[in-house]
Design a protein around this motif. Structure first.
Motif, PDB file in Angstrom:
ATOM      1  N   TYR A   1      -0.477 -10.425  -0.646  1.00 44.26           N
ATOM      2  CA  TYR A   1       0.590  -9.835   0.184  1.00 44.26           C
ATOM      3  C   TYR A   1       0.519 -10.389   1.600  1.00 44.26           C
ATOM      4  O   TYR A   1      -0.526 -10.877   2.029  1.00 44.26           O
ATOM      5  CB  TYR A   1       0.484  -8.298   0.194  1.00 44.26           C
ATOM      6  CG  TYR A   1      -0.777  -7.756   0.839  1.00 44.26           C
ATOM      7  CD1 TYR A   1      -0.855  -7.592   2.220  1.00 44.26           C
ATOM      8  CD2 TYR A   1      -1.884  -7.407   0.072  1.00 44.26           C
ATOM      9  CE1 TYR A   1      -2.002  -7.103   2.819  1.00 44.26           C
ATOM     10  CE2 TYR A   1      -3.035  -6.920   0.655  1.00 44.26           C
ATOM     11  CZ  TYR A   1      -3.094  -6.768   2.034  1.00 44.26           C
ATOM     12  OH  TYR A   1      -4.236  -6.295   2.624  1.00 44.26           O
TER      13      TYR A   1
ATOM     14  N   ARG B   1      -2.536 -12.755   2.441  1.00 43.70           N
ATOM     15  CA  ARG B   1      -3.916 -12.473   2.047  1.00 43.70           C
ATOM     16  C   ARG B   1      -3.996 -12.591   0.519  1.00 43.70           C
ATOM     17  O   ARG B   1      -3.082 -12.138  -0.190  1.00 43.70           O
ATOM     18  CB  ARG B   1      -4.319 -11.039   2.415  1.00 43.70           C
ATOM     19  CG  ARG B   1      -4.252 -10.731   3.917  1.00 43.70           C
ATOM     20  CD  ARG B   1      -5.371  -9.771   4.276  1.00 43.70           C
ATOM     21  NE  ARG B   1      -6.631 -10.414   3.937  1.00 43.70           N
ATOM     22  CZ  ARG B   1      -7.720  -9.779   3.563  1.00 43.70           C
ATOM     23  NH1 ARG B   1      -7.724  -8.471   3.461  1.00 43.70           N
ATOM     24  NH2 ARG B   1      -8.815 -10.444   3.260  1.00 43.70           N
TER      25      ARG B   1
ATOM     26  N   TYR C   1       0.855  -1.188   0.000  1.00 42.42           N
ATOM     27  CA  TYR C   1       0.000   0.000   0.000  1.00 42.42           C
ATOM     28  C   TYR C   1       0.893   1.241   0.000  1.00 42.42           C
ATOM     29  O   TYR C   1       2.054   1.191   0.444  1.00 42.42           O
ATOM     30  CB  TYR C   1      -0.900   0.004   1.236  1.00 42.42           C
ATOM     31  CG  TYR C   1      -2.006  -1.026   1.158  1.00 42.42           C
ATOM     32  CD1 TYR C   1      -3.265  -0.684   0.676  1.00 42.42           C
ATOM     33  CD2 TYR C   1      -1.787  -2.348   1.528  1.00 42.42           C
ATOM     34  CE1 TYR C   1      -4.283  -1.624   0.579  1.00 42.42           C
ATOM     35  CE2 TYR C   1      -2.794  -3.298   1.438  1.00 42.42           C
ATOM     36  CZ  TYR C   1      -4.043  -2.931   0.966  1.00 42.42           C
ATOM     37  OH  TYR C   1      -5.042  -3.858   0.861  1.00 42.42           O
TER      38      TYR C   1
ATOM     39  N   HIS D   1      -6.837  -8.471  -3.492  1.00 41.83           N
ATOM     40  CA  HIS D   1      -8.189  -7.922  -3.325  1.00 41.83           C
ATOM     41  C   HIS D   1      -8.165  -6.414  -3.491  1.00 41.83           C
ATOM     42  O   HIS D   1      -7.107  -5.776  -3.366  1.00 41.83           O
ATOM     43  CB  HIS D   1      -8.737  -8.271  -1.937  1.00 41.83           C
ATOM     44  CG  HIS D   1      -7.838  -7.794  -0.828  1.00 41.83           C
ATOM     45  ND1 HIS D   1      -6.807  -8.560  -0.339  1.00 41.83           N
ATOM     46  CD2 HIS D   1      -7.786  -6.615  -0.144  1.00 41.83           C
ATOM     47  CE1 HIS D   1      -6.170  -7.884   0.607  1.00 41.83           C
ATOM     48  NE2 HIS D   1      -6.742  -6.691   0.734  1.00 41.83           N
TER      49      HIS D   1
ATOM     50  N   HIS E   1     -10.235  -3.155  -1.810  1.00 37.25           N
ATOM     51  CA  HIS E   1     -11.159  -2.771  -0.734  1.00 37.25           C
ATOM     52  C   HIS E   1     -12.208  -1.787  -1.255  1.00 37.25           C
ATOM     53  O   HIS E   1     -11.895  -0.941  -2.109  1.00 37.25           O
ATOM     54  CB  HIS E   1     -10.402  -2.061   0.394  1.00 37.25           C
ATOM     55  CG  HIS E   1      -9.443  -2.924   1.133  1.00 37.25           C
ATOM     56  ND1 HIS E   1      -9.750  -3.535   2.318  1.00 37.25           N
ATOM     57  CD2 HIS E   1      -8.159  -3.259   0.867  1.00 37.25           C
ATOM     58  CE1 HIS E   1      -8.700  -4.207   2.757  1.00 37.25           C
ATOM     59  NE2 HIS E   1      -7.715  -4.059   1.893  1.00 37.25           N
TER      60      HIS E   1
HETATM   61 FE    FE Z   1      -5.880  -5.200   1.937  1.00 40.60          FE
END
Ligand code: FE
Ligand code: BEZ
Length: 288
Positions: A189, A210, A154, A213, A215
């Protein structure tokens, strides 16, 4: 008075009898009952109990304004997902965990704009429509999007290589309830493992990953705010999310497209990946 394994719990329960707020009383007595049951079952040594207190202390010390290790603990124990499931509304799209990376406001963007400011990933066009549970289209709804880049980071994790706001966008649906934007296909990630939760995962030989995806928080007056993800169907770890957040209804195909007309419409080069995710919002008041 001498306390044995059972009368200790009775005395603790009794100590809460004057709690004026009934919900507080219920929470305290339920927690005491279950905690005592766990300790009676586990029969910890003094060293083990000290270790348990040390673990929770480390979780607290690891937490600050930008890192919430208690939330991460709740996530890997499946409790965040459980709370989400308990509070879900069957009239709308399924919700899932918020996660820790919604810590900066998404920049407002025009429909069709790209949320990717790096240009190094696989181009992707995402479209969808926001409706109410009865199918009515919801124009002017906000659709807040955030995702990691093609390397699984991120913007807030890589401030030296990603401009703030990369991978984020706050969109408003058009009069037909539609939204669309350009992005790159996110990667799977690992959740942060440099704290006590990482130690818990390592001790139990669990991986921290995870599946890929995007969000979403969708919101409009008169409807319950929805916090969810769209999951990339062919992502690694789609069947073993470290935080147990995958729901089948949220898994979306991201096929490759070579449709030149569509590429021209959205301003991308072929080939690009294409995802469609419709969002149904449950009304604030339950329908009759
Ligand atoms: Fe996430
Ligand atoms: C996330 O998807 O951003 C996330 C969710 C739970 C724990 C860590 C990360």
């Amino acid at each position: 008075m001498d306390f044995d394994e059972h009368t200790t719990l009775e005395a603790v329960m009794d100590s809460f009898r004057n709690t004026p707020d009934p919900r507080t009383k219920q929470i305290l007595t339920t927690l005491a009952r279950h905690a005592h049951a766990a300790v009676r079952e586990l029969r910890p040594t003094h060293d083990e109990w000290e270790q348990a207190i040390g673990f929770l202390t480390a979780v607290g010390h690891k937490s600050d304004d930008t890192r919430q290790e208690f939330v991460l603990l709740s996530d890997v124990l499946g409790i965040s997902t459980l709370v989400e499931t308990i509070n879900g509304d069957a009239h709308g799209t399924e919700g899932t965990v918020l996660g820790p990376f919604h810590m900066v406001e998404s920049p407002e963007r025009e429909l069709g704009e790209s949320i990717d400011q790096l240009g190094t990933g696989t181009p992707c066009v995402v479209t969808g429509t926001v409706t109410g549970a009865d199918g009515v289209v919801l124009g002017g709804a906000t659709v807040d999007i955030w995702q990691c880049d093609e390397n699984g980071f991120y913007d807030v994790q890589r401030p030296e290589t990603q401009p703030r706001g990369n991978g984020r966008g706050l969109f408003r649906t058009d009069e037909n309830g539609r939204f669309w934007f350009r992005t790159v296909v996110p990667s799977h990630y690992p959740i942060p493992t440099d704290g006590p939760v990482g130690e818990l995962l390592a001790a139990s030989r669990r991986h921290p990953y995870r599946p890929a995806h995007i969000h979403v928080i969708a919101e409009t007056p008169g409807y319950k705010t929805l916090t969810t993800h769209m999951f990339v169907a062919d992502s690694p770890y789609i069947d073993s999310d470290a935080v147990f957040a995958v729901k089948e209804s949220l898994v979306v195909d991201f096929p490759e497209s070579r449709d030149q007309a569509e590429a021209d419409d959205y301003g991308v080069e072929i080939p690009f990946r294409r995802a469609h995710f419709d969002i149904r919002l449950a009304p604030e008041e339950a329908p009759e």
